[in-house]
Design an enzyme around this catalytic site. Structure first.
Site, PDB file in Angstrom:
ATOM      1  N   GLY A 108      83.126 -24.260  53.333  1.00 40.97           N
ATOM      2  CA  GLY A 108      84.212 -24.737  54.193  1.00 40.97           C
ATOM      3  C   GLY A 108      85.264 -25.485  53.387  1.00 40.97           C
ATOM      4  N   THR A 111      84.079 -27.206  50.175  1.00 40.63           N
ATOM      5  CA  THR A 111      83.775 -26.228  49.129  1.00 40.63           C
ATOM      6  C   THR A 111      85.060 -25.758  48.465  1.00 40.63           C
ATOM      7  OG1 THR A 111      81.992 -25.507  50.567  1.00 40.63           O
ATOM      8  CG2 THR A 111      82.476 -24.114  48.672  1.00 40.63           C
ATOM      9  N   ASP A 132      81.575 -25.434  62.503  1.00 38.77           N
ATOM     10  CA  ASP A 132      82.577 -26.297  63.136  1.00 38.77           C
ATOM     11  C   ASP A 132      83.899 -25.567  63.384  1.00 38.77           C
ATOM     12  OD1 ASP A 132      80.629 -28.167  62.689  1.00 38.77           O
ATOM     13  OD2 ASP A 132      81.648 -29.163  61.028  1.00 38.77           O
ATOM     14  N   GLY A 212      80.235 -30.491  65.282  1.00 39.82           N
ATOM     15  CA  GLY A 212      81.637 -30.105  65.102  1.00 39.82           C
ATOM     16  C   GLY A 212      82.471 -31.122  64.356  1.00 39.82           C
ATOM     17  N   ARG A 330      72.626 -24.793  64.399  1.00 40.83           N
ATOM     18  CA  ARG A 330      73.048 -24.370  63.070  1.00 40.83           C
ATOM     19  C   ARG A 330      72.068 -23.360  62.464  1.00 40.83           C
ATOM     20  NH1 ARG A 330      74.450 -29.250  59.228  1.00 40.83           N
ATOM     21  NH2 ARG A 330      72.749 -28.439  57.978  1.00 40.83           N
TER      22      ARG A 330
HETATM   23  O1  F6P Z   1      79.648 -29.404  59.199  1.00 42.18           O
HETATM   24  C1  F6P Z   1      78.589 -28.843  59.861  1.00 42.18           C
HETATM   25  C2  F6P Z   1      77.760 -29.869  60.554  1.00 42.18           C
HETATM   26  O2  F6P Z   1      76.732 -29.195  61.227  1.00 42.18           O
HETATM   27  C3  F6P Z   1      78.516 -30.817  61.481  1.00 42.18           C
HETATM   28  O3  F6P Z   1      78.819 -30.226  62.709  1.00 42.18           O
HETATM   29  C4  F6P Z   1      77.560 -31.979  61.552  1.00 42.18           C
HETATM   30  O4  F6P Z   1      78.209 -33.184  61.832  1.00 42.18           O
HETATM   31  C5  F6P Z   1      76.979 -32.023  60.178  1.00 42.18           C
HETATM   32  O5  F6P Z   1      77.127 -30.737  59.634  1.00 42.18           O
HETATM   33  C6  F6P Z   1      75.538 -32.431  60.125  1.00 42.18           C
HETATM   34  O6  F6P Z   1      75.164 -32.470  58.789  1.00 42.18           O
HETATM   35  P1  F6P Z   1      73.672 -32.701  58.257  1.00 42.18           P
HETATM   36  O7  F6P Z   1      72.927 -31.425  58.468  1.00 42.18           O
HETATM   37  O8  F6P Z   1      73.854 -32.999  56.821  1.00 42.18           O
HETATM   38  O9  F6P Z   1      73.099 -33.783  59.081  1.00 42.18           O
END
Ligand code: F6P
Length: 459
Positions: A108, A111, A132, A212, A330
């Protein structure tokens, strides 16, 4: 080019393997070897550069399955600091010793920043990913609308958007949508539908928090689950209007489902969920607790008597509950839209590298005539005049602040993505694999075990 590298950086998405597969299949056609770097930039920061061959003899290895979520080469939030010349020189030397002539980074906005530092030394292309949906531009000159001011705490600059006078059309969007977003919405919309029947049965108010960061696209898409209210970070929370709407809906149907983006902000622009004031390794704020903060507001504003007077519930606390969709949104198998377009973007990234793009981005465009199609732009197109890349926020016109739901424009934005997003095989897969007897008797076999056997190091 005879050999290129690929890495997946930042948080994972369900479409990463599909993107890698698209790249590897195209590389096979074009007789190019692909090395996969383990755990994103972390591999390049490691003197031993753990990696594996993804297409020995131009045949894709069987572990690379585009219908599997996550990334078989691993991901991390490690980034290359563009000001750290020494580290960049070390990475470039390691890549040279491995005979890597071009690099694809699947990631994203963070990166893209890390990749750009390397693009002065070898051709690089970004293949976008993020659930996101915040990598892209709502229109070409959007980065020019950022203004900055000096600030003391922490010392440096803070950035804000100047009011936009741009006439917005969906066809102007650069990278209309990013692979991973559709599957994530699929999960959260389904979650909202499931929460609904329990809220209905127990006369409750459910607040469902979706991911997000500071972008409301995921919350907007979750409107497919038919929540009564959607709250997005782009429009500061209007507590009076929220309470008014909650009461209207509750009076009618004795239950309310609210979708709340994790990045929602109060009237002063402060994130409701920024309770810990901490950041992840890439410097992103950790947002947790927006739904809970909202629940406290509603408990206070509605009070116990609202629920007890007509015997609807024992207390405001008992009536109002929160759930995070969390990392389930995710992970897991990507739906058709993400598999198909992820693979296309991966394939396009290989073509861009071979065409000699330096700091290129493979993007997904949409117009009324052609539908979705791949395109190309430069990483620099995403930078503001000071060189910073800002995550894309949902365009304000996508949301109706009166009804607290997507506007007509927001609906028009979502329709091309989701109308045929689910393939028949997506549902067939659930039917075929979930209640398979072997799931009860066989231990889970992680792809990491097989990938480990293939990992090589730079001697
Ligand atoms: O950027 C993707 C994302 O899933 C966001 O929506 C979220 O805030 C974050 O990553 C969570 O990150 P981690 O998996 O490091 O807790």
């Amino acid at each position: 080019m005879k050999r290129i590298g690929i890495l997946t950086a930042g948080g994972d998405t369900p479409a990463l393997n599909a993107t890698i597969l698209g790249a590897v299949v195209q590389a096979n056609h074009r007789r190019v070897e692909v090395f996969g770097f383990i755990k994103g930039f972390s591999s390049l920061l490691n003197p031993r550069v753990p990696h594996l061959r993804l297409n020995p003899l131009f045949c894709t290895i069987p572990e690379l399955d585009g219908s599997r979520g996550g990334t078989m080469i691993g991901a991390s939030r490690d980034y290359v600091d563009h000001q750290d010349g020494e580290t960049i020189a070390q990475i470039v030397d390691r890549l040279r010793r491995l005979h890597i002539e071009g690099l694809i980074c699947v990631g994203g906005d963070g990166t893209l920043n890390g990749m750009q530092a390397l693009s002065d030394f070898l051709p690089t292309v970004l293949a976008p990913k993020t659930i996101d949906n915040d990598l892209g531009l709502n229109y070409r000159h959007e980065p020019d609308e950022w203004v900055r001011q000096a600030c003391d705490n922490p010392p440096g600059h803070c950035y804000a958007r100047s009011p936009s006078r741009t006439r917005f059309d969906l066809e102007h969007m650069v990278n209309y949508v990013t692979p991973g977003f559709a599957t994530s919405v699929f999960v959260s919309a389904w979650g909202v539908q499931r929460i609904r029947t329990t809220a209905e049965s127990h006369r409750r108010i459910a607040i469902v928090e979706v991911m997000g960061r500071n972008s409301g696209y995921l919350a907007l898409g979750t409107a497919y689950g038919q929540p009564d209210i959607v709250l997005v970070p782009e429009h500061p929370l209007d507590v009076d209007r929220l309470v008014e709407r909650v009461l209207e809906v509750y009076e009618l149907q004795k239950n309310v489902v609210i979708v709340c983006a994790e990045g929602v902000v109060d009237a002063c622009g402060n994130e409701l969920g920024n309770e810990t004031a901490s950041t992840d390794p890439a410097g992103n704020k950790v947002l947790s607790g927006a739904a809970e903060a909202l629940r406290q507001i509603l408990i206070q504003r509605l009070g116990d008597s609202y629920f007890t007077a007509k015997r609807r519930n024992e207390s405001a606390r008992a009536a109002i509950f929160t759930r995070k969709v969390g990392h389930t949104q995710r992970g897991g198998r990507p739906i058709l839209f993400d598999r198909f377009h992820g693979a296309q973007l991966g394939s396009q990234a290989v073509d861009l590298l071979l065409e000699g793009h330096v700091n290129g981005v493979s993007i997904l465009m949409w117009n009324r005539q052609r539908g979705f199609h791949v395109g190309a732009c430069s990483g620099n197109d995403f930078r503001d005049r000071w060189g910073l890349i800002h995550p894309r926020q949902m365009h304000l016109s996508f949301y109706d602040t009166e009804v607290l739901r997507p506007s007509r424009m927001g609906v028009d934005y979502l329709l091309p993505i989701f109308t045929n997003a689910i393939g028949p095989d997506d549902m067939e897969d659930v039917h075929r694999t979930l209640f398979c007897a072997g799931n009860l008797t066989q231990p889970f076999h992680s792809v990491n075990v097989d990938v480990n056997k293939r990992i090589c190091f730079l001697e």
